[in-house]
Design a protein around this motif. Structure first.
Motif, PDB file in Angstrom:
ATOM      1  N   UNK A  68       6.279   0.001  -3.528  1.00  0.00           N
ATOM      2  CA  UNK A  68       7.144  -0.483  -4.605  1.00  0.00           C
ATOM      3  C   UNK A  68       6.323  -0.794  -5.856  1.00  0.00           C
ATOM      4  N   UNK A  69       5.208  -1.503  -5.663  1.00  0.00           N
ATOM      5  CA  UNK A  69       4.362  -1.861  -6.801  1.00  0.00           C
ATOM      6  C   UNK A  69       3.667  -0.636  -7.381  1.00  0.00           C
ATOM      7  N   UNK A  70       3.171   0.249  -6.515  1.00  0.00           N
ATOM      8  CA  UNK A  70       2.457   1.436  -6.983  1.00  0.00           C
ATOM      9  C   UNK A  70       3.379   2.319  -7.827  1.00  0.00           C
ATOM     10  N   UNK A  71       4.625   2.430  -7.396  1.00  0.00           N
ATOM     11  CA  UNK A  71       5.586   3.256  -8.125  1.00  0.00           C
ATOM     12  C   UNK A  71       5.788   2.751  -9.548  1.00  0.00           C
ATOM     13  N   UNK A  72       5.736   1.446  -9.754  1.00  0.00           N
ATOM     14  CA  UNK A  72       5.900   0.873 -11.093  1.00  0.00           C
ATOM     15  C   UNK A  72       4.811   1.373 -12.029  1.00  0.00           C
ATOM     16  N   UNK A  73       3.585   1.471 -11.506  1.00  0.00           N
ATOM     17  CA  UNK A  73       2.464   1.919 -12.328  1.00  0.00           C
ATOM     18  C   UNK A  73       2.566   3.410 -12.637  1.00  0.00           C
ATOM     19  N   UNK A  74       2.909   4.205 -11.632  1.00  0.00           N
ATOM     20  CA  UNK A  74       3.060   5.642 -11.845  1.00  0.00           C
ATOM     21  C   UNK A  74       4.168   5.899 -12.866  1.00  0.00           C
TER      22      UNK A  74
END
Length: 236
Positions: A68-74
């Motif tokens: 969930x957090x990684x997707x925000x950065x991508x």
């Protein structure tokens, strides 16, 4: 029960739930985490996931807390014009540097992430046009990796994310160790959706606060959070 126990500390979000929380369309999340197949001149081409999802092999497509957090950065990189190919390259390089399957989310990436793009410039043997493109990526990186993306994330001593207060709301927390990472009231642990739906029925925040034995501010925060869930423009 064993399957549920295996999710403690990992988190569990369906694609629609993850989309509502992050504002990233479900279809985009699915492509990034689970890959997809396209057709080119009659040939099927399989595109691999951008990173390996935490719940790989789970019976349904779902995200873990780190996903969930990684997707925000991508998503932030893509909105600033960074190609998915460049994101993949940076992700792979950063995985080795930070020894993490979700490198963009690491605390170290906040301070050392720019060096990832600098090293890519050196290692790719780029021509002038590509160098100009990477300079643009550097600019995009500076614009993306700022306080807003890291705001509300609580880190362990080793720099791994433990929990996240979305939008910096101190009353609301996503913690994979509690309620499988669902948005909850920080103090009581009551899910925000429960408080919100109760308010929609009762039309009385004070009554809901008494009913669930939570602070009135917690009810107000849950209402604000649930009403603020949005879907942003589509970015692939």
């Amino acid at each position: 029960m064993q399957a549920e126990n295996s999710l403690i500390g990992v988190g569990l979000y369906s694609l629609p739930e993850a989309s509502a929380i992050t504002g990233i369309p479900s279809a985009v999340l699915s492509r990034w985490l689970f890959g997809y197949t396209s057709n080119s001149e009659g040939h099927k081409i399989h595109h691999a996931p951008v990173w390996t999802p935490q719940l790989q092999g789970y019976e349904q497509k779902a995200l873990g807390f780190m996903d969930l957090l990684e997707a925000r950065f991508v998503y932030a990189f893509r909105k600033h014009g960074v190609s998915l190919q460049a994101v993949r390259a940076a992700s792979e390089f950063a995985k080795e540097c930070f020894n993490s399957d979700h490198p963009f989310t690491c605390r170290e990436f906040k301070t050392d992430g720019r060096s990832i793009f600098a090293e890519l410039i050196k290692s790719e043997g780029l021509e002038e046009e590509a160098l100009i493109d990477l300079v643009k990526r550097q600019y995009a990186f500076k614009a993306v990796i700022g306080p807003s993306l890291y705001k509300g994330i609580t880190y362990s001593e080793t720099g791994e994310p433990l929990s996240w207060h979305p939008h910096g709301n101190r009353h609301i927390v996503l913690d994979p160790r509690r309620s499988f990472g669902r948005p909850i009231d920080q103090k009581s642990g009551v899910p925000t959706e429960v408080l919100y739906h109760a308010f929609k029925v009762e039309k009385d925040a004070k009554f809901v606060a008494r009913l669930y034995e939570v602070d009135l501010k917690a009810v107000a925060a849950a209402i604000e959070f649930e009403q603020g869930l949005f879907r942003d423009e589509v970015v692939h």
